[in-house]
Design an enzyme around this catalytic site. Sequence first.
Site, PDB file in Angstrom:
ATOM      1  N   ASP A 109      -0.615 -18.081   3.776  1.00 47.41           N
ATOM      2  CA  ASP A 109      -1.651 -18.969   3.223  1.00 47.41           C
ATOM      3  C   ASP A 109      -2.027 -20.051   4.231  1.00 47.41           C
ATOM      4  O   ASP A 109      -3.216 -20.340   4.455  1.00 47.41           O
ATOM      5  CB  ASP A 109      -1.262 -19.562   1.848  1.00 47.41           C
TER       6      ASP A 109
ATOM      7  N   LYS B  38       5.279 -14.000   4.148  1.00 49.02           N
ATOM      8  CA  LYS B  38       5.360 -14.875   2.972  1.00 49.02           C
ATOM      9  C   LYS B  38       6.815 -14.901   2.533  1.00 49.02           C
ATOM     10  O   LYS B  38       7.150 -14.724   1.352  1.00 49.02           O
ATOM     11  CB  LYS B  38       4.433 -14.331   1.865  1.00 49.02           C
TER      12      LYS B  38
ATOM     13  N   TYR C 114       0.834  -1.217   0.000  1.00 53.03           N
ATOM     14  CA  TYR C 114       0.000   0.000   0.000  1.00 53.03           C
ATOM     15  C   TYR C 114       0.864   1.260   0.000  1.00 53.03           C
ATOM     16  O   TYR C 114       0.356   2.356   0.224  1.00 53.03           O
ATOM     17  CB  TYR C 114      -0.917   0.012   1.229  1.00 53.03           C
TER      18      TYR C 114
ATOM     19  N   ASP D 128      -4.843  -6.618   6.156  1.00 60.14           N
ATOM     20  CA  ASP D 128      -6.136  -6.207   5.604  1.00 60.14           C
ATOM     21  C   ASP D 128      -6.995  -7.442   5.348  1.00 60.14           C
ATOM     22  O   ASP D 128      -8.154  -7.535   5.776  1.00 60.14           O
ATOM     23  CB  ASP D 128      -5.871  -5.426   4.300  1.00 60.14           C
TER      24      ASP D 128
END
Length: 340
Positions: free
Chosen positions: A205, A172, A124, A229
């Site tokens: 994930d 990640k 972002y 988010d």
Amino acid sequence: MHRVTLLPGDGIGPEITAATIVVLEAAGVELQWERFEAVGLAGMERYGRPLPEAVLDSIRMNRVALKGPITTPVGKGFRSVNVSLRQKLDLFANVRPCRKLPGLRTPFEDVDLVIFRENTEGLYSGIETYDERLEIADSTARITRRGSQRILRFAFEWARVNGRRHVTAVHKANVVKMSTGLFLKEAIAMASAYPDLDFDHRIVDNMAMQLVQRPAEYDCIVTTNLFGDILSDLCAGLVGGLGVVPGANIGDSVAVFEAVHGSAPDIAGQGTANPTALIRTAAMMLRHLGERTAAETIEAALRQAYVEGCWLTPDVGGSSTTMDFAHRLAERVASKQGEA
Ligand code: NAI
Ligand code: MG
């Protein structure tokens, strides 16, 4: 008397804001609102700017704001006012407590999670380009060491002060090695300064899967902007939906309180939006202002309302309107204040 900047927002924003003010008034805290309606699309129409400077000045001056959701055009148009506000005011910590209200029917009984979302960088950051000739789009997920350290420190400190046991960092770093790898490295380093708290880390994930199967095993989750988010909407889904989950954007000197949900255009104007998320958000704001008793009174009245299960809004299985819910809740709040 507290002076607070008020941004009712758009979509369902004005409806849930009006409802929240009814409840705050019943709690008897003296709040003086500095109100700005022309933000987002309305700001574009009136001033040619989605986020007028006067709004930022007011929040800097009052140091506290209560904010409704603001619609962002998808794939084009002005930058998200919500993201701009967080970046311009350096509100680096987005705190989203996801706790079930008693009486609400949800898949799990004992979910009590707090998400700490880094709020100013990551995907972002706003570093985006499009090469017309090559037809290539780039969005840079910039993560800094300082930015990682401050959200991590905030989460660990908050966990310690609030009697929490366990912090999970989500990343990640197996694939996005540079940016989320930096975040993970800093998380592991920060954890060593908090030996009193259990710490682990999960790849995002897998975390999503764990959260829908075993949410009670998790406590505090700290993560980068985009993952935070997404996971906070997921966790809202675990505890009754977006209509009930509050939030706060916190910086070193300023705080903007807003619920997790957006402007809900699909139900805007119908008078049926659930104001619970914004009312819980307002209770978080009252605690921040040192008005603990009023915050507790509102939270207790909400719990009672959900246990009784009458006059709830449609998203949580009732058939009441936004304002009916607010007025009934306000009566409970006022009578509890009377007892206190
Ligand atoms: P959304 O959160 O507005 O709505 C998702 C779903 O949840 C919809 O079905 C909606 O009706 C429902 N919902 C949300 N809040 C509710 C409430 N209080 N009571 C009952 N039902 C509720 O997300 P969506 O539709 O993806 O986004 C709509 C707009 O909101 C977009 O322009 C988006 O950019 C903006 N947005 C703004 C945010 C903010 O101001 N901080 C945060 C998230 C989205
Ligand atoms: Mg969101």
